[in-house]
Scaffold this active site. Structure first.
Site, PDB file in Angstrom:
ATOM      1  N   GLY A  46       0.844  -1.185   0.000  1.00  0.00           N
ATOM      2  CA  GLY A  46       0.000   0.000   0.000  1.00  0.00           C
ATOM      3  C   GLY A  46       0.879   1.234   0.000  1.00  0.00           C
ATOM      4  O   GLY A  46       2.072   1.155   0.318  1.00  0.00           O
ATOM      5  N   GLN A  51       3.440   9.860   1.270  1.00  0.00           N
ATOM      6  CA  GLN A  51       4.716   9.130   1.335  1.00  0.00           C
ATOM      7  C   GLN A  51       5.631   9.490   0.160  1.00  0.00           C
ATOM      8  O   GLN A  51       6.840   9.256   0.225  1.00  0.00           O
ATOM      9  CB  GLN A  51       4.483   7.616   1.397  1.00  0.00           C
ATOM     10  CG  GLN A  51       3.862   7.178   2.731  1.00  0.00           C
ATOM     11  CD  GLN A  51       3.659   5.682   2.795  1.00  0.00           C
ATOM     12  OE1 GLN A  51       2.688   5.166   2.265  1.00  0.00           O
ATOM     13  NE2 GLN A  51       4.592   4.979   3.407  1.00  0.00           N
ATOM     14  N   CYS A 113       6.207  -0.342   7.485  1.00  0.00           N
ATOM     15  CA  CYS A 113       5.870   0.860   6.714  1.00  0.00           C
ATOM     16  C   CYS A 113       7.069   1.248   5.871  1.00  0.00           C
ATOM     17  O   CYS A 113       8.198   1.266   6.368  1.00  0.00           O
ATOM     18  CB  CYS A 113       5.506   2.001   7.662  1.00  0.00           C
ATOM     19  SG  CYS A 113       5.040   3.521   6.809  1.00  0.00           S
ATOM     20  N   LEU A 114       6.829   1.580   4.610  1.00  0.00           N
ATOM     21  CA  LEU A 114       7.921   1.975   3.714  1.00  0.00           C
ATOM     22  C   LEU A 114       8.602   3.257   4.200  1.00  0.00           C
ATOM     23  O   LEU A 114       9.748   3.511   3.836  1.00  0.00           O
ATOM     24  CB  LEU A 114       7.386   2.159   2.290  1.00  0.00           C
ATOM     25  CG  LEU A 114       6.847   0.875   1.641  1.00  0.00           C
ATOM     26  CD1 LEU A 114       6.178   1.190   0.308  1.00  0.00           C
ATOM     27  CD2 LEU A 114       7.946  -0.165   1.451  1.00  0.00           C
ATOM     28  N   HIS A 155      -4.048   1.508   8.056  1.00  0.00           N
ATOM     29  CA  HIS A 155      -2.662   1.996   8.103  1.00  0.00           C
ATOM     30  C   HIS A 155      -2.501   3.157   7.115  1.00  0.00           C
ATOM     31  O   HIS A 155      -1.911   4.194   7.445  1.00  0.00           O
ATOM     32  CB  HIS A 155      -1.722   0.824   7.758  1.00  0.00           C
ATOM     33  CG  HIS A 155      -0.283   1.182   7.562  1.00  0.00           C
ATOM     34  ND1 HIS A 155       0.726   0.730   8.395  1.00  0.00           N
ATOM     35  CD2 HIS A 155       0.339   1.934   6.612  1.00  0.00           C
ATOM     36  CE1 HIS A 155       1.894   1.204   7.963  1.00  0.00           C
ATOM     37  NE2 HIS A 155       1.684   1.928   6.878  1.00  0.00           N
ATOM     38  N   GLU A 156      -3.036   2.987   5.903  1.00  0.00           N
ATOM     39  CA  GLU A 156      -2.910   4.033   4.869  1.00  0.00           C
ATOM     40  C   GLU A 156      -3.702   5.284   5.246  1.00  0.00           C
ATOM     41  O   GLU A 156      -3.247   6.408   5.039  1.00  0.00           O
ATOM     42  CB  GLU A 156      -3.382   3.518   3.506  1.00  0.00           C
ATOM     43  CG  GLU A 156      -2.664   2.296   2.971  1.00  0.00           C
ATOM     44  CD  GLU A 156      -1.161   2.386   3.009  1.00  0.00           C
ATOM     45  OE1 GLU A 156      -0.618   3.500   3.043  1.00  0.00           O
ATOM     46  OE2 GLU A 156      -0.515   1.325   3.035  1.00  0.00           O
ATOM     47  N   HIS A 159      -1.890   7.582   7.448  1.00  0.00           N
ATOM     48  CA  HIS A 159      -0.925   8.465   6.768  1.00  0.00           C
ATOM     49  C   HIS A 159      -1.599   9.769   6.333  1.00  0.00           C
ATOM     50  O   HIS A 159      -0.980  10.833   6.362  1.00  0.00           O
ATOM     51  CB  HIS A 159      -0.355   7.787   5.520  1.00  0.00           C
ATOM     52  CG  HIS A 159       0.767   6.831   5.784  1.00  0.00           C
ATOM     53  ND1 HIS A 159       1.966   7.212   6.324  1.00  0.00           N
ATOM     54  CD2 HIS A 159       0.888   5.494   5.543  1.00  0.00           C
ATOM     55  CE1 HIS A 159       2.773   6.160   6.407  1.00  0.00           C
ATOM     56  NE2 HIS A 159       2.144   5.091   5.945  1.00  0.00           N
TER      57      HIS A 159
HETATM   58  O1  GNR Z   1       4.099  -2.653   2.546  1.00  0.00           O
HETATM   59  C1  GNR Z   1       3.483  -2.486   3.603  1.00  0.00           C
HETATM   60  N1  GNR Z   1       3.178  -3.565   4.368  1.00  0.00           N
HETATM   61  C2  GNR Z   1       2.315  -3.519   5.440  1.00  0.00           C
HETATM   62  C3  GNR Z   1       2.299  -4.614   6.300  1.00  0.00           C
HETATM   63  C4  GNR Z   1       1.447  -4.634   7.386  1.00  0.00           C
HETATM   64  C5  GNR Z   1       0.590  -3.562   7.618  1.00  0.00           C
HETATM   65  C6  GNR Z   1       0.626  -2.466   6.782  1.00  0.00           C
HETATM   66  C7  GNR Z   1       1.476  -2.445   5.696  1.00  0.00           C
HETATM   67  S1  GNR Z   1       1.474  -1.078   4.625  1.00  0.00           S
HETATM   68  C8  GNR Z   1       3.116  -1.124   4.048  1.00  0.00           C
HETATM   69  C9  GNR Z   1       3.351  -0.074   2.976  1.00  0.00           C
HETATM   70  C10 GNR Z   1       3.195   1.298   3.589  1.00  0.00           C
HETATM   71  O2  GNR Z   1       4.015   1.817   4.285  1.00  0.00           O
HETATM   72  N2  GNR Z   1       2.063   1.899   3.376  1.00  0.00           N
HETATM   73  O3  GNR Z   1       1.813   3.093   3.936  1.00  0.00           O
HETATM   74 NI    NI Z   2       2.997   3.123   5.744  1.00  0.00          NI
END
Ligand code: GNR
Ligand code: NI
Length: 188
Positions: A46, A51, A113-114, A155-156, A159
Site C-alpha cells: 500500500g 509518502q 511501513c515503507l 494503516h494508509e 498516513h
Molecule cells: O508494505 C506495507 N506492508 C504492510 C504490512 C502490514 C501492515 C501495513 C502495511 S502497509 C506497508 C506499505 C506502507 O508503508 N504503506 O503506507
Molecule cells: Ni505506511
C-alpha cells in the site's frame, strides 16, 4: 510514469494532514500511476500520496497475495524458505476515503511501513470496517473490508492524517523502534 522518492521518518512532511482531492483530472491519474510504480518497486502492499510528498487524500493498495490455485514455482533453491507462488494482483485506488463503522473487536497484526524501513511491530486496530471512497473518475463506492485489507486501509488512512504505525505503539516501543532504525542507518 515515474518511480518517486519515498519519504522516511523523521521527515516532517509525514505529519501533514492531507487535503481532499477536488479535481478528478489527468494530473490525479498520473499521481496514481506513479504511486503504483513506486509501491511495486519498493515491494509494498500500500502507499499514501504523502509518502511521496503529495499532501492529497489518495491511497493505492495491492495486497499481492499468493494465488492458492497456482503451484509453487521452483526457484532452484529448495528449502530457501520463501513462498514462490505467483501472486494475484488486485490494484485498488481510494480517493478521499472515509471509514464508516469500525468493528468494536480489535485484531493485532505485525505492521511495517515503507516510511519506517525494516521496523515491524504489532498494532491493534478494528478487525473490520466499512469504507466509502471515490475512484479516479470521481464515482462513489462503499465496501466492507476485513483481514489484511482492513489492516492495510487503516494503516494508509492514518498516513492521510499524519499518523505512522509507530505512533500507535507505547512510548517505550516507539523509542526502541526509532533507536533500531537509527542504528541500522549508521551501520549502512
Ligand atoms: O508494505 C506495507 N506492508 C504492510 C504490512 C502490514 C501492515 C501495513 C502495511 S502497509 C506497508 C506499505 C506502507 O508503508 N504503506 O503506507
Ligand atoms: Ni505506511
Amino acid at each position: 510514469m515515474a518511480i518517486r522518492e519515498i519519504l522516511e521518518v523523521p521527515d516532517p512532511r509525514l505529519k501533514i494532514i492531507s487535503k481532499p482531492v477536488e479535481r478528478f483530472d489527468a494530473e490525479l491519474k498520473t499521481l496514481v500511476a506513479d504511486m503504483f510504480e513506486t509501491m511495486y518497486d519498493a515491494h509494498g502492499i500500500g502507499l499514501a500520496a504523502i509518502q511521496i510528498g503529495v499532501p492529497l487524500r489518495v491511497l493505492v493498495i495491492d495486497l499481492q497475495e499468493p494465488d492458492p490455485e497456482a503451484a509453487p514455482e521452483d526457484c532452484g533453491d529448495h528449502g530457501c524458505g520463501h513462498d514462490h507462488r505467483p501472486v494475484i494482483n488486485n490494484p485498488r485506488v481510494f480517493v478521499n476515503p472515509e471509514i464508516i463503522d469500525p468493528a468494536a473487536e480489535l485484531g493485532s497484526y505485525q505492521e511495517g511501513c515503507l516510511s519506517v524501513p525494516d521496523i515491524y511491530a504489532d498494532v491493534d486496530r478494528p478487525k473490520a470496517c466499512r469504507v466509502r471512497w471515490h475512484d479516479v473518475e470521481g464515482n462513489l463506492h462503499e465496501e466492507a473490508l476485513e483481514g489484511l485489507f482492513a489492516v492495510c486501509i487503516q494503516h494508509e488512512m492514518d498516513h492521510l492524517d499524519g499518523i505512522l504505525f509507530i505512533d500507535r505503539l507505547s512510548r517505550l516501543k516507539r523509542n526502541m523502534a526509532l533507536k533500531k532504525l537509527d542504528k541500522a542507518r549508521k551501520a549502512a
